[in-house]
Design a protein around this motif. Structure first.
Motif, short mmCIF file in Angstrom:
data_model
loop_
_atom_site.label_atom_id
_atom_site.label_comp_id
_atom_site.label_asym_id
_atom_site.label_seq_id
_atom_site.Cartn_x
_atom_site.Cartn_y
_atom_site.Cartn_z
N TYR A 1 0.83 -1.21 0.00
CA TYR A 1 0.00 0.00 0.00
C TYR A 1 0.86 1.25 0.00
O TYR A 1 2.00 1.25 0.44
N THR B 1 1.60 4.88 1.46
CA THR B 1 1.41 5.38 2.83
C THR B 1 0.76 6.77 2.83
O THR B 1 1.42 7.78 3.04
N ASN B 2 -0.51 6.77 2.53
CA ASN B 2 -1.30 8.00 2.73
C ASN B 2 -2.60 7.57 3.41
O ASN B 2 -2.88 6.37 3.53
N GLU B 3 -3.35 8.55 3.85
CA GLU B 3 -4.55 8.22 4.64
C GLU B 3 -5.52 7.31 3.88
O GLU B 3 -6.00 6.33 4.43
N GLY C 1 -3.71 3.85 2.98
CA GLY C 1 -3.20 3.26 4.22
C GLY C 1 -4.34 2.76 5.10
O GLY C 1 -4.28 1.67 5.67
N PRO D 1 6.15 4.93 0.03
CA PRO D 1 5.72 6.32 -0.16
C PRO D 1 4.79 6.46 -1.37
O PRO D 1 4.96 5.75 -2.38
N GLU E 1 4.71 8.60 -3.52
CA GLU E 1 5.42 9.08 -4.72
C GLU E 1 6.17 7.95 -5.45
O GLU E 1 6.80 8.20 -6.48
#
Lengths: 306, 415
Positions: free
Chosen positions: B181, B183-185, B188, B214, B216
């Protein structure tokens, strides 16, 4: 009357008085808060760039770290907001200490390394493995401490201290020594200036200012993600505002924020479709015709600008 | 006595009726933000265009029916461009409330641009129509001033995928699962929820790989090899569209043949992924089935075919894509319309009460609108489906799970 007193009386006091009174006259308090935040950040950039020549492209790293310092204290230790704001400043200073080796670099190398460092801090904070501490990428909600009016006046206190600090730099031998280091560090060193100590002091002061501003921002907005408080636009805006007005002065960054952020919001409210065009033209005009900022219009004529 | 009361009532009504009409505002102001540029423009603009389409449609009909005034009132949409900048968005939300004094506040799209509105709306006691900000941190029992309109809250969105893996997976031979995944809200939280659902199911599923990267990230080659080394029976990838594009392309480049491959945006932005990954790369990929493929029967507003026709007529240049997000914007509009037709005043808590009264009652082209007690959207779930190549080489959706909406059987393992 000493210059420092004049600067306090004619720049700092009116500035703070205006922003203290405005919430009673204008209801969009968040807009006023953002003005104060950018005034703090632009002066923070002024301290490090104006007085030492280090351009901090990753300045938002301190701001975001401060915001998360505030959040961690509130979430895990149920700290009062004011204590958490002080801790946010401390987090900024600690991060500044950690990054002091960057000061060995200069020019574009420093700017790029600083930007990379801020991204590293962002990804550290947003790491899911740290969910137990920072909530990782999932965002924090600090509704328990939410108090916009207290946060606003706390920001005014930080602005007072920051502008006061710049007044000190502008009128003290310390500030003069910093400018000497910026112009020619070898000569300054030969004249007895402790170059390393001077640079570190300015760097940490600048980090402290951004950390405090980040903490207060977290207090004001209360719900945010890493992307919100580590947004590169904070760095870019603070640098552009400071440069627009003119660095190494007290009034330059203030003028820059008031005009440029004012125009930014005016366009945003009225003609957003032309925003990028108008803003881009303004900045291009500045770079081409006034590279030393708006204050250079006066200094070119031999007028003294504080 | 009765006669006196009757006369008083008639007199009261006679005077009350004109008073009611006189009190009615000339327009209902709906305030919102959109991002015409920047990182969130691609999700924000279709949502905003969906809302705009409804406003123009209603105004052409003389306005929207407002029960509080028992008449149709034209809508004024006050919309500012936040350019994907969260500090600007915060200022503009405040502007909408304090200066424009809007009657209804609608958030921009996505969690990052919704986040600044949550505290501001609460501070000003304005009910926030949260369009697609699915962040779990927005919804709490002590905040009555928010409800999610058009996407399921992130903590329940992946339930159909997790249920498929837990219930049908063991029978198909799925025993080892890899989770990757961004890693953002948004992604995540989905990964967390998926993991939780699978573990709580008690199914004999082992998670052999569980890694966040990340947002990006653009090169997944090494990660794909690492995943392949764990021999998973299913690879579940939660990422934004650019993550999905890079991941699925790298899967082809590396030549990895995972038995099951799930990605979010293969279903939500199929056209975009098709352009960048190709039909072959998307064949047999598991994904969410978007509402435009399901064509729910509706009890309010246009159905999917009518909405698509209206969209094509209004936006013939195709600059803003019709899809999952454009449906979300129109769904928000329908909830607003229905809320106004139910609310007895424009008081913000009355608007909340009216919106919550629609829960499990309102069926739109996006499915059944259902809220939990905190305002999180628990309806409008997107079933799990699989992309298959049709007769003419075009991709088509096969709905797989839940079984009641299934239109076919899963192709497992991926040939």
């Amino acid at each position: 009357m000493p210059n420092a007193v004049k600067h306090v009386l004619f720049i700092l006091v009116p500035l703070i008085a205006v922003f203290a009174v405005l919430p009673g006259l204008y209801q969009n308090h968040l807009l006023l808060f953002n003005f104060v935040t950018f005034l703090i950040l632009a002066q923070g950039v002024n301290i490090i760039y104006g007085f030492t020549g280090y351009l901090p492209f990753g300045y938002v790293g301190f701001f975001g770290a401060g915001a998360y310092g505030f959040a961690v204290l509130v979430m895990h230790y149920q700290s009062p907001a004011l204590v958490a704001v002080l801790a946010a400043g401390l987090v900024g200073v600690l991060l500044g200490l950690l990054l002091t080796p960057l000061l060995r670099l200069s020019g574009a190398y420093f700017a790029i390394a600083n930007l990379a460092a801020s991204l590293a801090v962002l990804h550290l904070v947003a790491n899911p493995a740290l969910e137990g501490i920072t909530k990782g990428p999932y965002g924090v909600s600090l509704t328990g401490t939410f108090n916009p009016s207290h946060a606003y006046y706390a920001a005014l206190v930080v602005l007072t201290l920051t502008v006061g600090g710049v007044v000190f730099l502008k009128n003290s031998s310390f500030g003069l020594a910093l400018q000497a280091v910026r112009e020619d560090s070898v000569s300054a060193s030969m004249a007895g200036v402790n170059v390393v100590k001077m640079r570190i002091a300015a760097w940490l002061a600048s980090a402290l200012v951004a950390g405090l501003a980040g903490g207060i921002y977290a207090w004001y907005v209360s719900v945010f993600y890493p992307d919100n408080v580590f947004s590169g636009e904070f760095s870019i805006f603070a640098i552009v505002f400071a440069l627009f007005g003119g660095v190494a002065t007290i009034s330059g960054p203030i003028i820059g924020v008031l005009i440029l952020y004012g125009v930014y919001n005016l366009i945003g409210f009225t003609t957003p479709q032309y925003f990028q065009l108008i803003y881009g033209l303004l900045i291009m005009g500045l770079v081409l015709f006034l590279p030393a900022g708006l204050v250079s219009l006066a200094t070119r004529r031999g007028w003294h600008v504080p | 006595m009765l006669r006196t009361v009757g006369v008083a009532l008639v007199a009261g009504l006679t005077f009350a009726a004109p008073a009611l009409a006189a009190d009615a505002p000339a327009e209902i102001k709906i305030g919102t933000l959109y991002a015409s540029s920047g990182r969130y423009a691609s999700i924000s603009m279709p949502v905003h265009y969906g809302l705009k389409l409804w406003v123009e449609q209603k105004n052409a009909e003389g306005g929207v029916y407002v029960k509080a005034f028992d008449k149709k009132i034209p809508i004024k949409l006050v919309a500012y461009d936040d350019q994907s900048n969260t500090a600007t968005a915060a200022t503009l939300y405040n502007q909408l409330i304090t200066q424009d004094k809007v009657d209804l506040l609608v958030a921009d799209s996505g969690s990052v641009l919704t986040a600044p509105a949550v505290a501001i709306a609460r501070d000003h006691k304005m009910f926030l129509f949260d369009q697609t900000g699915t962040g779990a941190s927005f919804f709490s029992k002590d905040n009555p001033y928010i409800a999610l309109m058009a996407d399921p809250v992130s903590t329940i969105w992946p339930k159909p995928v997790a249920d498929f893996v837990s219930h049908d997976g063991p029978g198909l031979g799925i025993k080892k699962v890899a989770i990757l995944y961004a890693t953002n809200e948004f992604t995540g939280t989905q990964a967390n929820a998926f993991r939780k659902f699978v573990k709580e199911s008690g199914a004999p599923i082992e998670i052999v790989y569980d890694q966040g990267v990340p947002t990006e990230t653009t090169n997944y080659t090494v990660i794909i090899n690492n995943i392949a080394n764990t021999n998973p029976d299913a690879v579940i990838h939660f990422g934004y569209a650019p993550n999905d594009i890079a991941f699925l392309r790298n899967v082809q480049d590396v030549g990895a043949n995972f038995k099951m491959l799930f990605s979010i945006y293969a279903g939500l932005e199929t056209e975009l992924l098709e352009k960048n990954v190709g039909e072959k790369g998307l064949e047999h990929v598991f994904t969410y089935v978007p509402p435009q493929e399901l064509k729910y029967s509706v009890n309010f507003g246009m159905n999917m075919d009518e909405y698509k026709a209206a969209w094509d007529k209004k936006y013939p240049d195709g600059k803003v894509e019709f899809g999952f997000n454009s449906v979300a914007g129109y769904t928000t509009a329908l909830v607003i319309e229905k809320t106004l037709s139910v609310a007895t005043s424009l008081d913000q808590l009355e608007l909340r009460k009216a919106t919550f009264s629609l829960s499990n009652q309102l069926q739109t082209l996006d499915g059944t609108f259902a809220l939990d007690e905190m305002g999180g959207q628990i309806g409008e779930l997107t079933p799990l489906g699989q992309l298959e190549l049709g007769d003419h080489g075009h991709l088509k959706f096969i709905s797989i799970y839940p079984h009641e909406t299934a239109t076919g059987k899963p192709v497992y393992p991926r040939p």
